[in-house]
Design a protein around this motif. Structure first.
Motif, PDB file in Angstrom:
ATOM      1  N   MET A   1      49.603   3.039  29.848  1.00  0.00           N
ATOM      2  CA  MET A   1      49.857   1.776  29.215  1.00  0.00           C
ATOM      3  C   MET A   1      51.282   1.794  28.638  1.00  0.00           C
ATOM      4  SD  MET A   1      47.660  -0.033  26.255  1.00  0.00           S
ATOM      5  CE  MET A   1      48.102   0.669  24.716  1.00  0.00           C
ATOM      6  N   PRO A   2      52.158   0.980  29.146  1.00  0.00           N
ATOM      7  CA  PRO A   2      53.543   0.949  28.648  1.00  0.00           C
ATOM      8  C   PRO A   2      53.617   0.266  27.276  1.00  0.00           C
ATOM      9  CG  PRO A   2      53.230  -0.681  30.376  1.00  0.00           C
ATOM     10  CD  PRO A   2      51.954   0.084  30.271  1.00  0.00           C
ATOM     11  N   ILE A   3      54.609   0.707  26.495  1.00  0.00           N
ATOM     12  CA  ILE A   3      54.795   0.077  25.186  1.00  0.00           C
ATOM     13  C   ILE A   3      55.656  -1.176  25.335  1.00  0.00           C
ATOM     14  CG2 ILE A   3      54.524   1.480  23.146  1.00  0.00           C
ATOM     15  CD1 ILE A   3      56.755   3.100  23.739  1.00  0.00           C
ATOM     16  N   SER A   4      55.476  -2.068  24.413  1.00  0.00           N
ATOM     17  CA  SER A   4      56.202  -3.337  24.482  1.00  0.00           C
ATOM     18  C   SER A   4      57.697  -3.108  24.218  1.00  0.00           C
ATOM     19  CB  SER A   4      55.643  -4.318  23.456  1.00  0.00           C
ATOM     20  OG  SER A   4      55.944  -3.874  22.148  1.00  0.00           O
ATOM     21  N   GLU A   5      58.488  -4.093  24.587  1.00  0.00           N
ATOM     22  CA  GLU A   5      59.935  -3.992  24.372  1.00  0.00           C
ATOM     23  C   GLU A   5      60.264  -3.894  22.885  1.00  0.00           C
ATOM     24  OE1 GLU A   5      62.536  -6.699  26.357  1.00  0.00           O
ATOM     25  OE2 GLU A   5      61.213  -6.781  28.111  1.00  0.00           O
ATOM     26  N   LYS A   6      59.541  -4.620  22.066  1.00  0.00           N
ATOM     27  CA  LYS A   6      59.771  -4.597  20.623  1.00  0.00           C
ATOM     28  C   LYS A   6      59.492  -3.191  20.066  1.00  0.00           C
ATOM     29  CE  LYS A   6      58.625  -7.159  16.466  1.00  0.00           C
ATOM     30  NZ  LYS A   6      57.826  -8.240  15.895  1.00  0.00           N
ATOM     31  N   ALA A   7      58.428  -2.578  20.526  1.00  0.00           N
ATOM     32  CA  ALA A   7      58.090  -1.229  20.078  1.00  0.00           C
ATOM     33  C   ALA A   7      59.133  -0.218  20.566  1.00  0.00           C
ATOM     34  CB  ALA A   7      56.702  -0.842  20.567  1.00  0.00           C
ATOM     35  N   GLN A   8      59.635  -0.402  21.794  1.00  0.00           N
ATOM     36  CA  GLN A   8      60.671   0.485  22.320  1.00  0.00           C
ATOM     37  C   GLN A   8      61.952   0.371  21.497  1.00  0.00           C
ATOM     38  OE1 GLN A   8      61.220  -0.394  26.460  1.00  0.00           O
ATOM     39  NE2 GLN A   8      59.342   0.670  27.093  1.00  0.00           N
ATOM     40  N   ARG A   9      62.337  -0.859  21.141  1.00  0.00           N
ATOM     41  CA  ARG A   9      63.537  -1.055  20.318  1.00  0.00           C
ATOM     42  C   ARG A   9      63.367  -0.397  18.956  1.00  0.00           C
ATOM     43  NH1 ARG A   9      63.836  -6.264  22.459  1.00  0.00           N
ATOM     44  NH2 ARG A   9      62.652  -7.069  20.697  1.00  0.00           N
ATOM     45  N   ALA A  10      62.199  -0.566  18.365  1.00  0.00           N
ATOM     46  CA  ALA A  10      61.927   0.052  17.062  1.00  0.00           C
ATOM     47  C   ALA A  10      61.977   1.577  17.175  1.00  0.00           C
ATOM     48  CB  ALA A  10      60.568  -0.405  16.536  1.00  0.00           C
ATOM     49  N   TRP A  11      61.392   2.110  18.233  1.00  0.00           N
ATOM     50  CA  TRP A  11      61.408   3.566  18.451  1.00  0.00           C
ATOM     51  C   TRP A  11      62.837   4.074  18.624  1.00  0.00           C
ATOM     52  CZ3 TRP A  11      58.030   7.313  17.824  1.00  0.00           C
ATOM     53  CH2 TRP A  11      58.296   8.560  18.364  1.00  0.00           C
ATOM     54  N   LYS A  12      63.640   3.384  19.411  1.00  0.00           N
ATOM     55  CA  LYS A  12      65.031   3.786  19.637  1.00  0.00           C
ATOM     56  C   LYS A  12      65.840   3.682  18.348  1.00  0.00           C
ATOM     57  CE  LYS A  12      65.256   2.688  24.542  1.00  0.00           C
ATOM     58  NZ  LYS A  12      65.856   1.830  25.568  1.00  0.00           N
ATOM     59  N   SER A  13      65.620   2.625  17.583  1.00  0.00           N
ATOM     60  CA  SER A  13      66.340   2.466  16.314  1.00  0.00           C
ATOM     61  C   SER A  13      65.971   3.582  15.341  1.00  0.00           C
ATOM     62  CB  SER A  13      66.028   1.111  15.692  1.00  0.00           C
ATOM     63  OG  SER A  13      66.473   0.078  16.523  1.00  0.00           O
ATOM     64  N   GLY A  14      64.697   3.867  15.242  1.00  0.00           N
ATOM     65  CA  GLY A  14      64.251   4.941  14.367  1.00  0.00           C
ATOM     66  C   GLY A  14      64.815   6.287  14.784  1.00  0.00           C
ATOM     67  N   THR A  15      64.830   6.527  16.084  1.00  0.00           N
ATOM     68  CA  THR A  15      65.388   7.779  16.598  1.00  0.00           C
ATOM     69  C   THR A  15      66.871   7.884  16.277  1.00  0.00           C
ATOM     70  OG1 THR A  15      63.763   7.806  18.380  1.00  0.00           O
ATOM     71  CG2 THR A  15      65.713   9.170  18.679  1.00  0.00           C
ATOM     72  N   ALA A  16      67.605   6.779  16.425  1.00  0.00           N
ATOM     73  CA  ALA A  16      69.041   6.779  16.128  1.00  0.00           C
ATOM     74  C   ALA A  16      69.296   7.062  14.648  1.00  0.00           C
ATOM     75  CB  ALA A  16      69.658   5.451  16.537  1.00  0.00           C
ATOM     76  N   VAL A  17      68.510   6.457  13.782  1.00  0.00           N
ATOM     77  CA  VAL A  17      68.674   6.671  12.337  1.00  0.00           C
ATOM     78  C   VAL A  17      68.373   8.121  11.971  1.00  0.00           C
ATOM     79  CG1 VAL A  17      67.691   6.085  10.073  1.00  0.00           C
ATOM     80  CG2 VAL A  17      68.280   4.274  11.689  1.00  0.00           C
ATOM     81  N   ILE A  18      67.289   8.662  12.483  1.00  0.00           N
ATOM     82  CA  ILE A  18      66.923  10.049  12.177  1.00  0.00           C
ATOM     83  C   ILE A  18      67.964  11.024  12.729  1.00  0.00           C
ATOM     84  CG2 ILE A  18      65.227  11.867  12.684  1.00  0.00           C
ATOM     85  CD1 ILE A  18      63.086   9.659  12.427  1.00  0.00           C
ATOM     86  N   THR A  19      68.475  10.769  13.913  1.00  0.00           N
ATOM     87  CA  THR A  19      69.501  11.629  14.508  1.00  0.00           C
ATOM     88  C   THR A  19      70.783  11.582  13.689  1.00  0.00           C
ATOM     89  OG1 THR A  19      68.560  11.291  16.700  1.00  0.00           O
ATOM     90  CG2 THR A  19      70.827  12.086  16.600  1.00  0.00           C
ATOM     91  N   ALA A  20      71.196  10.388  13.279  1.00  0.00           N
ATOM     92  CA  ALA A  20      72.414  10.251  12.466  1.00  0.00           C
ATOM     93  C   ALA A  20      72.256  10.956  11.128  1.00  0.00           C
ATOM     94  CB  ALA A  20      72.744   8.772  12.270  1.00  0.00           C
ATOM     95  N   TRP A  21      71.100  10.789  10.478  1.00  0.00           N
ATOM     96  CA  TRP A  21      70.872  11.443   9.194  1.00  0.00           C
ATOM     97  C   TRP A  21      70.885  12.965   9.349  1.00  0.00           C
ATOM     98  CZ3 TRP A  21      67.371  14.901   7.245  1.00  0.00           C
ATOM     99  CH2 TRP A  21      67.429  15.123   5.879  1.00  0.00           C
ATOM    100  N   THR A  22      70.271  13.479  10.402  1.00  0.00           N
ATOM    101  CA  THR A  22      70.242  14.920  10.643  1.00  0.00           C
ATOM    102  C   THR A  22      71.650  15.470  10.850  1.00  0.00           C
ATOM    103  OG1 THR A  22      68.047  14.721  11.639  1.00  0.00           O
ATOM    104  CG2 THR A  22      69.270  16.735  12.108  1.00  0.00           C
ATOM    105  N   ALA A  23      72.473  14.763  11.607  1.00  0.00           N
ATOM    106  CA  ALA A  23      73.861  15.190  11.830  1.00  0.00           C
ATOM    107  C   ALA A  23      74.639  15.167  10.521  1.00  0.00           C
ATOM    108  CB  ALA A  23      74.522  14.294  12.864  1.00  0.00           C
ATOM    109  N   TRP A  24      74.505  14.099   9.742  1.00  0.00           N
ATOM    110  CA  TRP A  24      75.202  13.983   8.459  1.00  0.00           C
ATOM    111  C   TRP A  24      74.793  15.120   7.519  1.00  0.00           C
ATOM    112  CZ3 TRP A  24      72.780  12.922   3.733  1.00  0.00           C
ATOM    113  CH2 TRP A  24      73.649  12.700   2.655  1.00  0.00           C
ATOM    114  N   TYR A  25      73.500  15.375   7.429  1.00  0.00           N
ATOM    115  CA  TYR A  25      73.010  16.438   6.560  1.00  0.00           C
ATOM    116  C   TYR A  25      73.511  17.805   7.035  1.00  0.00           C
ATOM    117  CZ  TYR A  25      69.909  19.076   3.561  1.00  0.00           C
ATOM    118  OH  TYR A  25      69.425  19.942   2.613  1.00  0.00           O
TER     119      TYR A  25
END
Length: 84
Positions: A1-25
Protein backbone atom coordinates in the motif's frame (compact mmCIF):
# COMPACT_ATOMS: atom_id res chain seq x y z
CA UNK A 1 0.00 0.00 0.00
CA UNK A 2 1.70 3.23 -1.11
CA UNK A 3 1.65 6.29 1.11
CA UNK A 4 -0.10 9.42 -0.01
CA UNK A 5 1.79 12.36 -1.47
CA UNK A 6 1.02 14.46 1.60
CA UNK A 7 2.48 11.79 3.88
CA UNK A 8 5.57 11.50 1.65
CA UNK A 9 6.12 15.28 1.81
CA UNK A 10 5.75 15.23 5.59
CA UNK A 11 8.18 12.30 5.84
CA UNK A 12 10.75 14.05 3.61
CA UNK A 13 10.39 17.32 5.54
CA UNK A 14 10.83 15.55 8.85
CA UNK A 15 13.86 13.69 7.55
CA UNK A 16 15.41 16.94 6.30
CA UNK A 17 14.88 18.66 9.66
CA UNK A 18 16.33 15.74 11.64
CA UNK A 19 19.33 15.48 9.29
CA UNK A 20 20.03 19.22 9.52
CA UNK A 21 19.77 19.18 13.32
CA UNK A 22 22.10 16.16 13.55
CA UNK A 23 24.70 17.88 11.34
CA UNK A 24 24.45 21.13 13.34
CA UNK A 25 24.81 19.29 16.64
CA UNK A 26 27.72 17.22 15.34
CA UNK A 27 29.58 20.26 14.06
CA UNK A 28 29.10 22.63 16.95
CA UNK A 29 28.32 20.72 20.16
CA UNK A 30 29.90 17.25 20.24
CA UNK A 31 33.07 17.13 22.33
CA UNK A 32 35.65 15.11 20.42
CA UNK A 33 38.18 15.16 23.25
CA UNK A 34 41.02 17.43 24.35
CA UNK A 35 43.06 17.15 21.15
CA UNK A 36 42.71 19.35 18.05
CA UNK A 37 40.37 17.94 15.43
CA UNK A 38 38.89 19.02 12.13
CA UNK A 39 35.98 20.87 13.80
CA UNK A 40 38.01 22.68 16.50
CA UNK A 41 38.26 26.00 14.68
CA UNK A 42 34.60 25.95 13.71
CA UNK A 43 33.52 25.13 17.27
CA UNK A 44 35.68 27.93 18.71
CA UNK A 45 34.19 30.41 16.21
CA UNK A 46 30.64 29.27 17.01
CA UNK A 47 31.18 29.54 20.78
CA UNK A 48 32.66 33.04 20.41
CA UNK A 49 29.62 34.11 18.36
CA UNK A 50 27.22 32.66 20.94
CA UNK A 51 29.13 34.35 23.77
CA UNK A 52 29.01 37.68 21.92
CA UNK A 53 25.30 37.28 21.28
CA UNK A 54 24.65 36.55 24.97
CA UNK A 55 26.95 39.36 26.13
CA UNK A 56 29.52 37.09 27.74
CA UNK A 57 32.99 38.61 27.93
CA UNK A 58 35.55 35.85 28.53
CA UNK A 59 38.44 38.25 29.16
CA UNK A 60 36.50 39.98 31.95
CA UNK A 61 35.49 36.61 33.42
CA UNK A 62 39.12 35.45 33.42
CA UNK A 63 40.24 38.67 35.11
CA UNK A 64 37.59 38.27 37.81
CA UNK A 65 38.60 34.64 38.36
CA UNK A 66 42.29 35.59 38.59
CA UNK A 67 41.56 38.38 41.07
CA UNK A 68 39.48 35.98 43.22
CA UNK A 69 42.34 33.46 43.21
CA UNK A 70 44.85 36.15 44.16
CA UNK A 71 42.60 37.42 46.95
CA UNK A 72 42.15 33.87 48.20
CA UNK A 73 45.91 33.29 48.19
CA UNK A 74 46.64 36.58 49.97
CA UNK A 75 43.88 35.86 52.51
CA UNK A 76 45.41 32.45 53.19
CA UNK A 77 48.83 34.02 53.74
CA UNK A 78 47.36 36.58 56.15
CA UNK A 79 45.61 33.90 58.20
CA UNK A 80 48.86 31.91 58.39
CA UNK A 81 50.74 35.02 59.55
CA UNK A 82 48.08 35.69 62.21
CA UNK A 83 48.47 32.16 63.60
CA UNK A 84 52.18 32.74 64.18
Amino acid sequence: MPISEKAQRAWKSGTAVITAWTAWYGLFHIDYGPHEHVFSGLQRWYRRKIDDMLGINLDAARQIENSKQQQGASGLQQSENEKR
